[in-house]
Scaffold this active site. Structure first.
Site, PDB file in Angstrom:
ATOM      1  N   TYR A 141       0.807  -1.119  -0.044  1.00 40.56           N
ATOM      2  CA  TYR A 141      -0.106   0.012  -0.045  1.00 40.56           C
ATOM      3  C   TYR A 141       0.835   1.311   0.018  1.00 40.56           C
ATOM      4  CZ  TYR A 141      -3.959  -3.160   1.358  1.00 40.56           C
ATOM      5  OH  TYR A 141      -5.121  -4.052   1.349  1.00 40.56           O
ATOM      6  N   LYS A 190       3.636 -15.128   2.127  1.00 39.38           N
ATOM      7  CA  LYS A 190       3.620 -15.935   0.959  1.00 39.38           C
ATOM      8  C   LYS A 190       5.099 -16.098   0.444  1.00 39.38           C
ATOM      9  CE  LYS A 190       1.313 -17.558  -2.663  1.00 39.38           C
ATOM     10  NZ  LYS A 190       0.480 -18.914  -2.383  1.00 39.38           N
ATOM     11  N   ASP A 223      -2.719 -18.049   1.643  1.00 40.00           N
ATOM     12  CA  ASP A 223      -3.660 -18.752   1.039  1.00 40.00           C
ATOM     13  C   ASP A 223      -3.982 -20.098   1.988  1.00 40.00           C
ATOM     14  OD1 ASP A 223      -0.956 -19.534   0.569  1.00 40.00           O
ATOM     15  OD2 ASP A 223      -1.539 -20.629  -1.196  1.00 40.00           O
ATOM     16  N   ASP A 247      -5.154  -6.931   6.024  1.00 40.88           N
ATOM     17  CA  ASP A 247      -6.202  -6.128   5.642  1.00 40.88           C
ATOM     18  C   ASP A 247      -7.428  -7.199   5.499  1.00 40.88           C
ATOM     19  OD1 ASP A 247      -8.021  -4.245   4.863  1.00 40.88           O
ATOM     20  OD2 ASP A 247      -7.040  -3.824   2.967  1.00 40.88           O
ATOM     21  N   ASP A 251     -10.553  -8.507   7.851  1.00 43.69           N
ATOM     22  CA  ASP A 251     -12.141  -8.485   7.640  1.00 43.69           C
ATOM     23  C   ASP A 251     -12.730  -9.815   7.487  1.00 43.69           C
ATOM     24  OD1 ASP A 251     -11.932  -5.867   7.524  1.00 43.69           O
ATOM     25  OD2 ASP A 251     -12.597  -5.666   5.433  1.00 43.69           O
TER      26      ASP A 251
END
Ligand code: NAD
Length: 357
Positions: A141, A190, A223, A247, A251
């Site tokens: 970001y 990852k 994942d 993020d 959520d």
């Protein structure tokens, strides 16, 4: 203790829930013999209306001079015009930047009385108690981004960047929290694909081996984590991850307890004040109706007491007062299902009474 607390009510239901949060802080101060000096400052849409700026300089100055900040929420349809010069959310991003708040903490706890409102089965979610640490000021970001010509039209890019120091500081914070809880930290990355994640994994492993040998440590790929979180959420204690992964995962995790109105969050830096808020937005559809659920704000107050003021007994007392309100069957409209409900201020009365009883 003498502490300076800045209140940023913001927009929509923000002023209603922060007013109740203030009552809870006053009740804590009276019960435990502290002196909290509290001052309110504008942020978001109301600050744009009054000052043409979603984060006026006096608000920044007051926050910097404080010990902790309690925020309601910002935004609403009134300020949604895409051609507007500025937006309420700019105030939020800027205050995080100004205060160097690099760690976002989001506890995900289920409440037994409400667990049947979760989209997942009771036997999967009941007893879940996870504390997420999301890195907040780095990663994809904040990396270089842009567009460039491409034979098919255009090519867009976002660079994902993390440095050793950025990884060390968030892993340390998360590991310290794990030490004070069930002693288990999970890092999510990852590393099978991304070089950034390989550095993340290497640095995290070193910090854990050298500084936290007593904390059980494991790594999970993002994942797989997306699956494990809904298949076996009870297996996690503290989870640390980068900005974008955090993020998305937080959520996803916010669905586990079954109600947005019960989830707080904290944003912390290396020093200086922390910022505490409910995770929900300004709920313009119910603003001014005295029906908003203030419990997430009360739990944000508990985090403020624990993390910024180091008042653990006081924080436990606020959490216990919220738990008792739910156990005794008190519900605001959003969590009442078809049963009777009480107002925002009545829920404030219940929790303040529980605290002072
Ligand atoms: P929202 O969280 O404000 O509302 C979603 C739904 O949940 C609405 O039906 C609302 O009535 C309900 N709800 C939310 N909080 C509640 C509470 N405490 N008690 C009872 N019901 C509650 O999300 P949204 O509608 O997508 O966004 C509204 C505005 O809030 C937008 O302008 C958005 O940008 C802003 N927002 C701000 C923040 C923040 O300040 N940190 C976070 C998210 C959204």
């Amino acid at each position: 203790m003498d502490a300076k607390i800045v209140l940023l009510p913001g927009d929509g239901i923000g002023p209603e829930i922060v007013a109740q949060g203030k009552r809870v802080l006053e009740a804590v101060a009276a019960k435990f013999g502290h002196s909290f000096s509290m001052s309110e400052h504008p942020i978001g849409g109301n600050a744009i209306d009054s000052f043409g700026d979603p984060l006026p300089q006096p608000t920044i100055d007051a926050c910097k001079a404080s010990d902790a900040i309690l925020l309601g929420a910002v935004g609403g349809p009134k300020w949604d015009d895409p051609t507007a010069k500025t937006r309420p959310e700019v105030g939020l991003l800027k205050i995080r930047q100004e205060l160097g708040l690099f760690a976002n903490l989001r506890p995900i706890e289920t409440w037994d009385e409400l667990v049947d409102a979760s989209p997942l089965r009771r036997e999967i979610v009941a007893g879940t108690d996870i504390l997420f640490f999301r890195e907040l000021t780095g990663g994809i970001y904040f990396g270089d981004s842009g567009r460039r010509p491409h034979p098919s039209g255009e090519q867009a890019y976002n660079e994902m960047v993390y440095s050793t120091g950025e990884i060390e500081r968030i892993v340390r914070l998360a590991a310290e929290a794990a030490r004070g809880r069930r002693g288990h930290l999970t890092s999510v990355d990852k590393a099978n694909v991304l070089e950034v994640s390989r550095l993340w994994r290497q640095v995290a492993q070193r910090v854990m081996t050298e500084e936290f040998p007593d904390v059980k440590y494991d790594v999970v790929l993002i994942d797989s984590m997306a699956m494990h979180l809904i298949a076996r959420p009870k297996d996690f204690d503290v989870v640390v991850t980068g900005n974008m992964f955090g993020d998305i995962l937080t959520d996803e995790a916010s669905m586990l307890p079954g109600s947005l109105g019960l989830l707080p969050s904290a944003s912390l830096g290396s020093d200086g004040p922390g910022l505490y808020e409910p995770i929900h937005g300004s709920a313009p559809d119910i603003a001014g109706m005295n029906i908003a659920n203030p419990l997430a704000t009360f739990l944000a107050v508990a985090m403020l007491l624990r993390h910024s003021l180091k008042l653990n007994d006081e924080a436990d007392a606020v959490s216990a007062a919220v738990a008792k309100a739910l156990k005794d069957g008190h519900r605001t409209k959003d969590i009442a299902a078809k049963g009777p409900s009480i107002s925002t201020t009545e829920m404030g009365d219940v929790v303040v009474n529980n605290l002072t009883a």
